[in-house]
Design an enzyme around this catalytic site. Structure first.
Site, PDB file in Angstrom:
ATOM      1  N   GLU A  30       0.836  -1.209   0.000  1.00  0.00           N
ATOM      2  CA  GLU A  30       0.000   0.000   0.000  1.00  0.00           C
ATOM      3  C   GLU A  30       0.865   1.250   0.000  1.00  0.00           C
ATOM      4  O   GLU A  30       1.818   1.337   0.779  1.00  0.00           O
ATOM      5  CB  GLU A  30      -0.904  -0.027   1.234  1.00  0.00           C
ATOM      6  CG  GLU A  30      -2.273   0.542   0.996  1.00  0.00           C
ATOM      7  CD  GLU A  30      -3.091  -0.304   0.017  1.00  0.00           C
ATOM      8  OE1 GLU A  30      -3.106   0.042  -1.181  1.00  0.00           O
ATOM      9  OE2 GLU A  30      -3.705  -1.286   0.456  1.00  0.00           O
ATOM     10  N   ASP A 162      -4.355   0.575  -9.411  1.00  0.00           N
ATOM     11  CA  ASP A 162      -5.777   0.280  -9.593  1.00  0.00           C
ATOM     12  C   ASP A 162      -6.098  -0.058 -11.047  1.00  0.00           C
ATOM     13  O   ASP A 162      -6.802  -1.022 -11.347  1.00  0.00           O
ATOM     14  CB  ASP A 162      -6.642   1.468  -9.141  1.00  0.00           C
ATOM     15  CG  ASP A 162      -6.318   1.896  -7.714  1.00  0.00           C
ATOM     16  OD1 ASP A 162      -5.664   1.118  -6.998  1.00  0.00           O
ATOM     17  OD2 ASP A 162      -6.704   3.012  -7.341  1.00  0.00           O
TER      18      ASP A 162
HETATM   19  C1  GLA Z   1      -5.136   4.659  -4.315  1.00  0.00           C
HETATM   20  C2  GLA Z   1      -4.360   4.971  -5.602  1.00  0.00           C
HETATM   21  C3  GLA Z   1      -3.355   3.872  -5.927  1.00  0.00           C
HETATM   22  C4  GLA Z   1      -2.475   3.555  -4.712  1.00  0.00           C
HETATM   23  C5  GLA Z   1      -3.336   3.348  -3.458  1.00  0.00           C
HETATM   24  C6  GLA Z   1      -2.502   3.175  -2.215  1.00  0.00           C
HETATM   25  O1  GLA Z   1      -5.947   3.535  -4.522  1.00  0.00           O
HETATM   26  O2  GLA Z   1      -5.245   5.127  -6.688  1.00  0.00           O
HETATM   27  O3  GLA Z   1      -2.567   4.243  -7.035  1.00  0.00           O
HETATM   28  O4  GLA Z   1      -1.518   4.544  -4.510  1.00  0.00           O
HETATM   29  O5  GLA Z   1      -4.235   4.416  -3.249  1.00  0.00           O
HETATM   30  O6  GLA Z   1      -1.769   2.001  -2.261  1.00  0.00           O
END
Ligand code: GLA
Length: 369
Positions: A30, A162
């Site tokens: 994360e 994501d």
């Molecule tokens: C959000 C962002 C991702 C990532 C997460 C944390 O979901 O869109 O790119 O940075 O937070 O891991």
């Protein structure tokens, strides 16, 4: 299919193509993606379906089964607001490679749960346009396009996780992604054969300041990397020496990112060894690090994680950007009821809004229907 019927009703003909792209949860890794690090998400069984026909002119007609009113007609990219920005952003990034389009959208990603409904929308639309216009983009190029739409058009400085999860995941697998090289590998994630299930606990809370805090974390990491003389925090090899050179927030952020990358690798090692139950400890450690070092958790997420573990989960952590959204818990199947009761009781005791429980089995990434 509902979205095809809505398309026909609005535009008077069948769509030329229909694509589905899922949301995601992140098993571990994360706030590492924008630090050139490692992530291990998997796709969830909910997503966005986009039905599209290209147009000869530059007009975009757009309808969503989740939004009120008939189709919106947009002539310029700048007219878009709200959810339409994710669609128009993708079209804008494709520039003159595409014309206008008639589009119908249907989605079932639980809203506000932090399960990346926006990435699912970008990837569904980009995949459909890629198909219709024969652009020859790979799934990773589609993910990068979605990220660019979000960074440059919507203005959210997200990493690649994501969109990559939505474009590349496979059913029954998590996706290991090196966010620097963009090399990826699918990793079998068969929890059921170990008597386990992954439970999503949707706090149903999303804190207002999340966007600003995300950008702030990102800037802190970049500043720390500059002070350490490395391209990104992924490159820190001697953590104690690095911590000597940093202070305060930047020191804590660095501690999280470096240890989180190690946890991703450790978790993959455990999965390979078939020691699935053991990954729970890494989930717990990740949560503590996000809570105490990265400071992106929330009272609702902390209570969900603590109560899940108290109720018998092998491990639990917040997932996604934080400040609300969802936690995940690794739960022996025969304790699913107990874990849910434990979390529900802890929420009631604190006067929090009741959480929502969703079972998460690794689903398939973007595909044509
Ligand atoms: C959000 C962002 C991702 C990532 C997460 C944390 O979901 O869109 O790119 O940075 O937070 O891991």
């Amino acid at each position: 299919m509902r979205v095809v019927e809505a398309f026909r009703a609005a535009y008077g003909a069948s769509p030329e193509t229909v694509w589905h792209a899922p949301g995601r949860v992140n098993l571990i890794g994360e706030h590492t993606d924008y630090n050139d690090g490692f992530v291990l998400p998997f796709a969830v069984p909910w997503g966005v379906t986009a039905a599209i026909t290209p147009r000869a002119d530059a007009t975009i007609r757009l309808l969503s089964l989740q939004a009120d009113g008939g189709p919106l007609t947009l002539v310029g990219h700048e007219e878009s607001t709200g959810w339409t920005r994710y669609v128009v952003g993708v079209l804008a990034m494709l520039g003159d490679r595409v014309s206008g389009a008639d589009i119908a959208i249907d989605g079932d990603v639980p809203q506000g749960a932090g399960l990346s409904s926006s990435a699912a929308l970008e990837v569904a639309v980009a995949s459909a346009l890629n198909d219709l216009h024969g652009l020859g983009l790979t799934p990773m190029e589609i993910a990068l396009l979605g990220q660019k739409a979000e960074n440059d058009f919507v203005g959210m400085p997200c990493g690649i996780m994501d969109q990559a999860a939505s474009a590349l995941c496979e059913e029954g697998h998590a996706l290991f992604l090196d966010c620097r090289s963009l090399a990826s590998r699918t990793i079998p994630l068969d929890l059921a054969s170990h008597g386990l299930a992954m439970l999503i606990i949707d706090t149903q809370v999303h804190h207002e300041h999340a966007g600003g805090e995300y950008a702030k974390r990102r800037a802190e990491c970049e500043s720390a990397a500059r002070k350490l003389g490395v391209p990104a925090l992924r490159d820190v090899t001697d953590l104690p020496a690095a911590l000597e050179l940093l202070q305060g927030d930047e020191r804590r952020r660095t501690m999280h990112v470096v240890t989180e990358n190690h946890r991703v690798e450790a978790l993959i090692g455990l999965l390979r060894a078939g020691a699935v139950t053991e990954i729970g400890a890494l989930l717990n450690a990740s949560h503590l690090s996000l809570r105490d070092q990265y400071e992106v958790s929330s009272p609702e997420l902390d209570v969900a994680v603590e109560a899940a573990v108290r109720g018998g989960a092998r491990g639990a952590r917040m997932t996604g950007g934080g400040f609300g959204g969802s936690a995940i818990a690794l739960v022996p199947v025969d304790r699913l009821d107990r874990v849910q009761e434990s979390v529900a009781a802890a929420y009631a005791e604190r006067g929090f809004q009741a959480p929502r429980f969703l079972p998460a089995t690794p689903a398939r990434g973007a595909h044509r229907i």
